[in-house]
Scaffold this active site. Structure first.
Site, PDB file in Angstrom:
ATOM      1  CD  GLU A 271      -3.174   0.607   0.313  1.00 36.60           C
ATOM      2  OE1 GLU A 271      -2.645   1.439  -0.439  1.00 36.60           O
ATOM      3  OE2 GLU A 271      -4.401   0.545   0.480  1.00 36.60           O
ATOM      4  CG  ASP A 272      -1.011   4.669  -1.586  1.00 41.79           C
ATOM      5  OD1 ASP A 272      -1.719   3.913  -0.877  1.00 41.79           O
ATOM      6  OD2 ASP A 272      -1.510   5.508  -2.356  1.00 41.79           O
TER       7      ASP A 272
ATOM      8  CG  ASP B  44      -6.714   8.004   6.208  1.00 38.53           C
ATOM      9  OD1 ASP B  44      -6.378   8.447   7.316  1.00 38.53           O
ATOM     10  OD2 ASP B  44      -7.585   8.535   5.498  1.00 38.53           O
TER      11      ASP B  44
ATOM     12  CG  PHE C 181      -4.815  15.149   1.530  1.00 38.55           C
ATOM     13  CD1 PHE C 181      -5.535  13.967   1.439  1.00 38.55           C
ATOM     14  CD2 PHE C 181      -4.361  15.744   0.363  1.00 38.55           C
ATOM     15  CE1 PHE C 181      -5.802  13.391   0.207  1.00 38.55           C
ATOM     16  CE2 PHE C 181      -4.636  15.180  -0.883  1.00 38.55           C
ATOM     17  CZ  PHE C 181      -5.355  13.997  -0.949  1.00 38.55           C
TER      18      PHE C 181
ATOM     19  NE  ARG D 283      -2.607   8.453  -9.281  1.00 42.54           N
ATOM     20  CZ  ARG D 283      -3.319   7.998  -8.257  1.00 42.54           C
ATOM     21  NH1 ARG D 283      -2.724   7.635  -7.148  1.00 42.54           N
ATOM     22  NH2 ARG D 283      -4.638   7.922  -8.332  1.00 42.54           N
TER      23      ARG D 283
END
Ligand code: IMP
Length: 187
Positions: free
Chosen positions: A111-112, A115, A164, A177
């Site tokens: 995963e990046d 959260d 964020f 990105r």
């Protein structure tokens, strides 16, 4: 990227919002070398399969597997969660299924960012139905303050505050990105 959006290498302007560099490309590189070594050690004599959660984790996957000194395989799955917004929709759907057969395989989910943990929790349940030999999670970023689901991230790149972030695979409305560092929305 439009040159007027980039104030300098450390700041990005998105309309009226300003993002500042939080984790540099060099810091990311150094941490990924460490994670690669750890995975190499943990999976000795095994043939792990890395499952990259699209779109955000493609860059992390690409850099991570170069640091893993083992034979390995990769596959991709695509989930929806954020849409084009800065907050989670609270629901997950599978947009692209796995192609590989993962039964009896050692799976590493890539995963990046974790959260709330909703996507990982959904994915772990989904993968379990295919009887993998083991499942671990590698995430470049984790926001510990916003975790709501009972999940474990085995390989954590960096823990970050509940803010964020964009860059290094992570988007804001599908853009940014391609930044090589991680930038955080400044208050
Ligand atoms: P979770 O399901 O709430 O853990 O959210 C995970 C997904 O939400 C990630 O794979 C990202 O696509 C997205 N996400 C969460 N936080 C951020 C962020 O700060 N920037 C960009 N995308 C994010």
């Amino acid at each position: 990227m439009d040159s007027e959006n980039k104030v300098n290498n450390k700041q990005i302007l998105v309309g009226h919002e300003k993002f500042v560099e939080m984790i540099s490309a060099e810091q990311i590189r150094a941490r990924i070398v460490e994670l690669g070594k750890q995975i190499t050690e943990d999976y000795k004599a095994k043939l792990p399969i890395f499952i990259s959660v699209l779109n955000g984790s493609f860059m992390f996957l690409s850099d991570l597997i170069k640091e893993v000194d083992l034979h390995c395989e990769i596959d991709f799955i695509k989930l929806s969660s954020y849409g084009d917004q800065k907050i989670s929709s609270g629901k997950v759907k599978t947009l692209k299924e796995l192609n590989a057969d993962i039964s009896e395989r050692h799976v590493i989910i890539v995963e990046d960012i974790v959260d709330t943990g909703l996507s990982i929790s959904y994915l772990e349940k989904l993968l379990k139905e295919h009887n993998p030999a083991s499942t671990k999670v590698a995430s470049l970023l984790v926001k510990p303050e916003s975790l709501k689901y009972d999940i474990k991230v085995d390989y954590v790149g960096f823990e970050i505050p509940n803010k964020f972030v964009i860059g290094y695979g992570l988007d804001y409305a599908q853009k940014y990105r391609n930044l090589s560092s991680i930038y955080v929305l400044s208050e």
